[in-house]
Write a protein that holds these residues in place. Structure first.
Motif, short mmCIF file in Angstrom:
data_model
loop_
_atom_site.label_atom_id
_atom_site.label_comp_id
_atom_site.label_asym_id
_atom_site.label_seq_id
_atom_site.Cartn_x
_atom_site.Cartn_y
_atom_site.Cartn_z
N VAL A 94 0.84 -1.21 0.00
CA VAL A 94 0.00 0.00 0.00
C VAL A 94 0.87 1.26 0.00
O VAL A 94 0.59 2.21 -0.73
N ILE A 95 1.93 1.26 0.81
CA ILE A 95 2.82 2.43 0.86
C ILE A 95 3.55 2.60 -0.47
O ILE A 95 3.63 3.70 -1.02
N MET A 96 4.07 1.49 -1.02
CA MET A 96 4.80 1.58 -2.28
C MET A 96 3.92 2.08 -3.42
O MET A 96 4.35 2.83 -4.29
N PHE A 97 2.64 1.68 -3.38
CA PHE A 97 1.74 2.06 -4.46
C PHE A 97 1.27 3.52 -4.37
O PHE A 97 0.46 3.96 -5.19
N GLN A 98 1.81 4.25 -3.42
CA GLN A 98 1.53 5.69 -3.38
C GLN A 98 2.23 6.42 -4.52
O GLN A 98 2.08 7.63 -4.68
N LEU A 124 -7.58 9.73 -6.28
CA LEU A 124 -8.35 9.53 -5.06
C LEU A 124 -8.97 8.14 -5.03
O LEU A 124 -8.89 7.42 -4.02
N VAL A 125 -9.59 7.73 -6.14
CA VAL A 125 -10.20 6.41 -6.23
C VAL A 125 -9.14 5.32 -6.16
O VAL A 125 -9.32 4.28 -5.50
N LEU A 126 -7.99 5.54 -6.81
CA LEU A 126 -6.91 4.56 -6.81
C LEU A 126 -6.36 4.33 -5.41
O LEU A 126 -6.15 3.18 -4.99
N VAL A 127 -6.11 5.40 -4.67
CA VAL A 127 -5.56 5.27 -3.31
C VAL A 127 -6.53 4.49 -2.42
O VAL A 127 -6.12 3.60 -1.66
N LEU A 128 -7.82 4.79 -2.55
CA LEU A 128 -8.82 4.06 -1.77
C LEU A 128 -8.83 2.59 -2.16
O LEU A 128 -8.86 1.70 -1.30
N GLY A 129 -8.80 2.32 -3.47
CA GLY A 129 -8.80 0.95 -3.94
C GLY A 129 -7.56 0.19 -3.51
O GLY A 129 -7.64 -0.99 -3.14
N ILE A 130 -6.40 0.85 -3.52
CA ILE A 130 -5.15 0.21 -3.13
C ILE A 130 -5.17 -0.17 -1.65
O ILE A 130 -4.73 -1.26 -1.27
N ILE A 131 -5.70 0.72 -0.82
CA ILE A 131 -5.79 0.44 0.62
C ILE A 131 -6.68 -0.78 0.87
O ILE A 131 -6.35 -1.67 1.65
N LEU A 271 -12.24 -1.07 -7.66
CA LEU A 271 -12.04 0.37 -7.51
C LEU A 271 -10.78 0.82 -8.27
O LEU A 271 -10.77 1.89 -8.89
N ILE A 272 -9.72 0.02 -8.20
CA ILE A 272 -8.49 0.36 -8.92
C ILE A 272 -8.74 0.41 -10.43
O ILE A 272 -8.33 1.34 -11.12
N LEU A 273 -9.45 -0.59 -10.93
CA LEU A 273 -9.77 -0.62 -12.36
C LEU A 273 -10.63 0.58 -12.75
O LEU A 273 -10.44 1.17 -13.82
N PHE A 274 -11.57 0.94 -11.88
CA PHE A 274 -12.41 2.10 -12.14
C PHE A 274 -11.59 3.38 -12.12
O PHE A 274 -11.76 4.27 -12.96
N GLY A 275 -10.63 3.46 -11.15
CA GLY A 275 -9.76 4.63 -11.06
C GLY A 275 -8.89 4.79 -12.29
O GLY A 275 -8.64 5.90 -12.76
N ILE A 276 -8.41 3.67 -12.84
CA ILE A 276 -7.60 3.72 -14.05
C ILE A 276 -8.43 4.21 -15.23
O ILE A 276 -7.95 4.97 -16.09
N ALA A 277 -9.71 3.80 -15.28
CA ALA A 277 -10.58 4.16 -16.40
C ALA A 277 -11.13 5.58 -16.30
O ALA A 277 -11.56 6.15 -17.30
N LEU A 278 -11.10 6.16 -15.10
CA LEU A 278 -11.73 7.47 -14.88
C LEU A 278 -11.25 8.55 -15.84
O LEU A 278 -12.08 9.28 -16.41
N PRO A 279 -9.94 8.74 -16.02
CA PRO A 279 -9.50 9.81 -16.94
C PRO A 279 -10.08 9.66 -18.34
O PRO A 279 -10.48 10.64 -18.96
N TYR A 280 -10.13 8.43 -18.83
CA TYR A 280 -10.69 8.19 -20.16
C TYR A 280 -12.19 8.49 -20.18
O TYR A 280 -12.72 9.02 -21.16
N LEU A 281 -12.88 8.16 -19.07
CA LEU A 281 -14.31 8.45 -18.99
C LEU A 281 -14.57 9.95 -19.00
O LEU A 281 -15.53 10.43 -19.60
N PHE A 282 -13.69 10.71 -18.31
CA PHE A 282 -13.81 12.17 -18.31
C PHE A 282 -13.63 12.72 -19.72
O PHE A 282 -14.37 13.59 -20.17
N ILE A 283 -12.60 12.18 -20.42
CA ILE A 283 -12.32 12.64 -21.78
C ILE A 283 -13.50 12.32 -22.70
O ILE A 283 -13.93 13.16 -23.51
#
Length: 294
Positions: A94-98, A124-131, A271-283
């Motif tokens: 979790v710490i490394m994935f920061q 934000l979504v990624l950090v929550l998912g990683i934890i 949540l991690i997968l959703f966080g990765i997809a978020l920027p593309y969804l915004f675009i």
């Protein structure tokens, strides 16, 4: 889109590396052997590929810059391994994935430009998912200050490795850049873990077999993909896409090692997968609004 996919696949390759390394340890290999062999075999493969595909003259200045940049890859692995000696694996991961938000922050500082809301929401979504995926919520948290520092240094080193992959000597072919960056990682790992086992004749079939797999997954494949993709995508977005490493590591551990994941960990993966997809969804949303005149 293609370059984003390349970086996503680089993260997946790093994710597959974790269970293979665990198998190597179960087969009696030592951490020093694994770390050095990973980069050395990757160096051998990339050298062979470059000799076949490239005829460019070697520029010592460019080589030295790329080698120093590649040393951050070796440092990231070293610090993470050392952190595991004093921290539970879930906490260390979790710490490394920061590095996900560190990469975005470093890029913002260098470019003097505040990241867009799509990156901020994604992080934000990624950090929550990683934890959640790291299993922190389901275990007793025991923190060792030295371990936390080492895991944090691993995250910082990995952030800079991704940054350098996209900004250092980008006019060279990806194969050439990958080779010289791996050269830096080999030198760094040899300095920390001198390959005495080679001089002592401790080269076994197991070491060669696992070394080949680890070298491909942790050296050749991700280094080439990052060298190709990061210059086009940017360091900030690349660190977000590289978060694919953790879901793949959990899934691969389940299939290869038989390790079970809890419902909360699977939720964290989603949540991690959703966080990765978020920027593309915004675009995509912005494009639709522009298309329909909103």
């Amino acid at each position: 889109m293609l370059h984003m996919l390349l970086i996503l696949l680089a993260g997946c390759s790093f994710g597959l590396l974790s269970p293979v390394v665990k198998l190597a340890y179960k087969n009696g290999l030592q951490p020093g052997q694994v770390v050095f062999t990973q980069f050395f075999i990757a160096w051998l493969i990339l050298t062979a590929v470059m000799l076949i595909t490239s005829r460019k003259k070697i520029d010592i200045k460019k080589v030295s810059k790329l080698a120093m940049a590649g040393a951050t890859n070796g440092a990231a692995g070293l610090f993470f391994f050392l952190s595991l000696q004093t921290l539970p694996a879930s906490i260390a991961i979790v710490i490394m994935f920061q590095f996900t938000w560190m990469g975005v922050l470093i890029e913002a500082i260098i470019d003097r430009q505040w990241p867009g809301r799509e990156k901020l929401w994604s992080v934000l979504v990624l950090v929550l998912g990683i934890i959640i995926a790291g299993g922190v919520l389901e275990s007793e948290v025991k923190l060792n200050i030295i371990g936390v520092l080492l895991a944090t240094l691993s995250a910082v080193a990995y952030s800079f490795y991704i940054l350098f992959s996209g900004r250092v000597v980008t006019d060279e072919p990806p194969i050439n850049r990958s080779l010289w960056m791996i050269t830096g990682a080999v030198i760094f790992s040899a300095f920390v873990y001198p390959p005495k086992f080679i001089l002592q004749g401790q080269i076994t079939e197991s070491l060669i077999g696992f070394g080949l797999g680890i070298g491909l997954l942790g050296g050749v494949i991700p280094t080439i993909l990052l060298a190709k993709g990061v210059p086009r995508v940017g360091a900030g977005m690349s660190t977000i896409l590289c978060s694919s490493e953790l879901p793949v590591a959990l899934l691969a551990s389940a299939f290869i090692l038989g390790e079970k994941s809890s419902f909360l960990q699977l939720l964290g993966v989603m949540l991690i997968l959703f966080g990765i997809a978020l920027p593309y969804l915004f675009i995509s949303s912005k494009r639709d609004q522009k298309h329909f005149g909103f």
